[in-house]
Motif scaffolding. Structure first.
Motif, PDB file in Angstrom:
ATOM      1  N   MET A  98       6.487 -20.538 -23.091  1.00  0.00           N
ATOM      2  CA  MET A  98       7.532 -20.424 -22.178  1.00  0.00           C
ATOM      3  C   MET A  98       7.092 -21.308 -21.176  1.00  0.00           C
ATOM      4  N   LYS A  99       8.268 -22.017 -20.507  1.00  0.00           N
ATOM      5  CA  LYS A  99       7.849 -22.886 -19.504  1.00  0.00           C
ATOM      6  C   LYS A  99       7.540 -22.019 -17.967  1.00  0.00           C
ATOM      7  N   PRO A 100       6.513 -22.400 -17.276  1.00  0.00           N
ATOM      8  CA  PRO A 100       6.259 -21.604 -16.068  1.00  0.00           C
ATOM      9  C   PRO A 100       7.752 -21.699 -14.773  1.00  0.00           C
ATOM     10  N   THR A 101       8.468 -22.559 -15.241  1.00  0.00           N
ATOM     11  CA  THR A 101       9.584 -22.556 -14.092  1.00  0.00           C
ATOM     12  C   THR A 101      10.467 -21.474 -14.341  1.00  0.00           C
ATOM     13  N   LYS A 102      10.693 -20.969 -15.755  1.00  0.00           N
ATOM     14  CA  LYS A 102      11.237 -19.986 -16.032  1.00  0.00           C
ATOM     15  C   LYS A 102      10.614 -18.703 -15.726  1.00  0.00           C
ATOM     16  N   PHE A 103       9.428 -18.589 -15.918  1.00  0.00           N
ATOM     17  CA  PHE A 103       8.514 -17.264 -15.833  1.00  0.00           C
ATOM     18  C   PHE A 103       8.413 -17.081 -14.325  1.00  0.00           C
ATOM     19  N   LEU A 104       8.114 -18.042 -13.392  1.00  0.00           N
ATOM     20  CA  LEU A 104       7.777 -17.705 -12.159  1.00  0.00           C
ATOM     21  C   LEU A 104       8.925 -16.884 -11.484  1.00  0.00           C
ATOM     22  N   PRO A 105      10.180 -17.363 -11.497  1.00  0.00           N
ATOM     23  CA  PRO A 105      11.228 -16.259 -10.671  1.00  0.00           C
ATOM     24  C   PRO A 105      11.086 -14.746 -11.296  1.00  0.00           C
ATOM     25  N   VAL A 106      10.727 -14.574 -12.549  1.00  0.00           N
ATOM     26  CA  VAL A 106      10.674 -13.238 -13.034  1.00  0.00           C
ATOM     27  C   VAL A 106       9.458 -12.772 -12.190  1.00  0.00           C
ATOM     28  N   VAL A 107       8.484 -13.282 -12.025  1.00  0.00           N
ATOM     29  CA  VAL A 107       7.269 -12.639 -11.628  1.00  0.00           C
ATOM     30  C   VAL A 107       7.484 -12.363 -10.316  1.00  0.00           C
ATOM     31  N   LEU A 108       7.950 -13.231  -9.434  1.00  0.00           N
ATOM     32  CA  LEU A 108       8.274 -13.145  -7.862  1.00  0.00           C
ATOM     33  C   LEU A 108       9.259 -11.802  -7.808  1.00  0.00           C
ATOM     34  N   THR A 109      10.294 -11.876  -8.791  1.00  0.00           N
ATOM     35  CA  THR A 109      11.164 -10.606  -8.570  1.00  0.00           C
ATOM     36  C   THR A 109      10.278  -9.265  -8.862  1.00  0.00           C
ATOM     37  N   ILE A 110       9.455  -9.273  -9.712  1.00  0.00           N
ATOM     38  CA  ILE A 110       8.803  -7.849 -10.043  1.00  0.00           C
ATOM     39  C   ILE A 110       7.718  -7.810  -8.851  1.00  0.00           C
ATOM     40  N   ALA A 111       7.292  -8.663  -8.483  1.00  0.00           N
ATOM     41  CA  ALA A 111       6.068  -8.481  -7.318  1.00  0.00           C
ATOM     42  C   ALA A 111       6.655  -7.754  -6.103  1.00  0.00           C
ATOM     43  N   GLY A 112       7.793  -8.123  -5.826  1.00  0.00           N
ATOM     44  CA  GLY A 112       8.537  -7.451  -4.618  1.00  0.00           C
ATOM     45  C   GLY A 112       8.741  -5.776  -4.876  1.00  0.00           C
ATOM     46  N   LEU A 113       8.705  -5.450  -6.046  1.00  0.00           N
ATOM     47  CA  LEU A 113       8.821  -3.803  -6.262  1.00  0.00           C
ATOM     48  C   LEU A 113       7.716  -3.127  -6.303  1.00  0.00           C
ATOM     49  N   ALA A 114       6.320  -3.849  -5.883  1.00  0.00           N
ATOM     50  CA  ALA A 114       5.120  -3.109  -5.863  1.00  0.00           C
ATOM     51  C   ALA A 114       5.053  -2.292  -4.584  1.00  0.00           C
ATOM     52  N   ASN A 115       4.419  -1.159  -4.723  1.00  0.00           N
ATOM     53  CA  ASN A 115       4.040  -0.101  -3.657  1.00  0.00           C
ATOM     54  C   ASN A 115       2.723  -0.360  -3.445  1.00  0.00           C
ATOM     55  N   ALA A 116       2.288   0.482  -2.335  1.00  0.00           N
ATOM     56  CA  ALA A 116       0.820   0.787  -2.204  1.00  0.00           C
ATOM     57  C   ALA A 116       0.451   2.186  -2.478  1.00  0.00           C
ATOM     58  N   GLY A 117       1.341   2.752  -3.296  1.00  0.00           N
ATOM     59  CA  GLY A 117       1.011   4.291  -3.380  1.00  0.00           C
ATOM     60  C   GLY A 117      -0.386   4.226  -4.143  1.00  0.00           C
ATOM     61  N   PRO A 118      -0.580   3.624  -5.452  1.00  0.00           N
ATOM     62  CA  PRO A 118      -1.986   3.980  -5.819  1.00  0.00           C
ATOM     63  C   PRO A 118      -3.151   3.589  -5.042  1.00  0.00           C
ATOM     64  N   LEU A 119      -3.032   2.762  -3.842  1.00  0.00           N
ATOM     65  CA  LEU A 119      -3.919   2.473  -3.047  1.00  0.00           C
ATOM     66  C   LEU A 119      -4.213   3.793  -2.217  1.00  0.00           C
ATOM     67  N   ALA A 120      -3.141   4.157  -1.568  1.00  0.00           N
ATOM     68  CA  ALA A 120      -3.061   5.395  -0.893  1.00  0.00           C
ATOM     69  C   ALA A 120      -3.718   6.539  -1.596  1.00  0.00           C
ATOM     70  N   TYR A 121      -3.595   6.579  -2.874  1.00  0.00           N
ATOM     71  CA  TYR A 121      -4.033   7.661  -3.953  1.00  0.00           C
ATOM     72  C   TYR A 121      -5.582   7.798  -3.629  1.00  0.00           C
ATOM     73  N   GLY A 122      -6.109   6.341  -3.932  1.00  0.00           N
ATOM     74  CA  GLY A 122      -7.458   6.313  -3.885  1.00  0.00           C
ATOM     75  C   GLY A 122      -8.334   6.270  -2.571  1.00  0.00           C
ATOM     76  N   ILE A 123      -7.604   6.074  -1.523  1.00  0.00           N
ATOM     77  CA  ILE A 123      -8.172   6.257  -0.504  1.00  0.00           C
ATOM     78  C   ILE A 123      -8.357   7.746  -0.075  1.00  0.00           C
ATOM     79  N   CYS A 124      -7.142   8.526  -0.548  1.00  0.00           N
ATOM     80  CA  CYS A 124      -7.137   9.917  -0.221  1.00  0.00           C
ATOM     81  C   CYS A 124      -8.090  10.591  -0.941  1.00  0.00           C
ATOM     82  N   GLN A 125      -8.493  10.293  -2.304  1.00  0.00           N
ATOM     83  CA  GLN A 125      -9.481  10.666  -3.306  1.00  0.00           C
ATOM     84  C   GLN A 125     -10.853  10.495  -2.562  1.00  0.00           C
ATOM     85  N   THR A 126     -10.972   9.410  -2.172  1.00  0.00           N
ATOM     86  CA  THR A 126     -12.093   9.125  -1.488  1.00  0.00           C
ATOM     87  C   THR A 126     -12.554   9.912  -0.185  1.00  0.00           C
ATOM     88  N   GLY A 127     -11.521  10.282   0.601  1.00  0.00           N
ATOM     89  CA  GLY A 127     -11.818  11.058   1.827  1.00  0.00           C
ATOM     90  C   GLY A 127     -12.056  12.635   1.230  1.00  0.00           C
TER      91      GLY A 127
END
Length: 82
Positions: free
Chosen positions: A1-30
């Motif tokens: 697969m060419k990187p030029t076809k793969f990059l737009p897909v990765v960038l689209t998915i990256a915008g859907l990430a949330n910091a919920g798991p990070l907040a969960y880990g910080i909460c458990q540490t507390g």
């Protein structure tokens, strides 16, 4: 697969990430920091007391508080954090 076809897909998915798991880990540490202080106030070391009939009431209360705190962390894990 060419990187030029793969990059737009990765960038689209990256915008859907949330910091919920990070907040969960910080909460458990507390929660763990609080239970360590609770055990210390009772004169014990967290992680060295096993469940049994001879467990002091203060340790049972510390463990109950830890359970409630950890359950509350689930909300932090599911909440979307921009």
């Amino acid at each position: 697969m060419k990187p030029t076809k793969f990059l737009p897909v990765v960038l689209t998915i990256a915008g859907l990430a949330n910091a919920g798991p990070l907040a969960y880990g910080i909460c458990q540490t507390g929660c763990n920091a609080v239970v360590v202080a609770c055990y210390g106030a009772a004169g014990f070391t967290f992680g060295t007391v096993t469940a049994g009939a001879g467990v002091p009431a203060a340790i049972v209360a510390c463990n109950g508080g830890l359970g409630v705190c950890m359950a509350a962390c689930i909300a932090a894990g599911f909440a979307p954090t921009p």
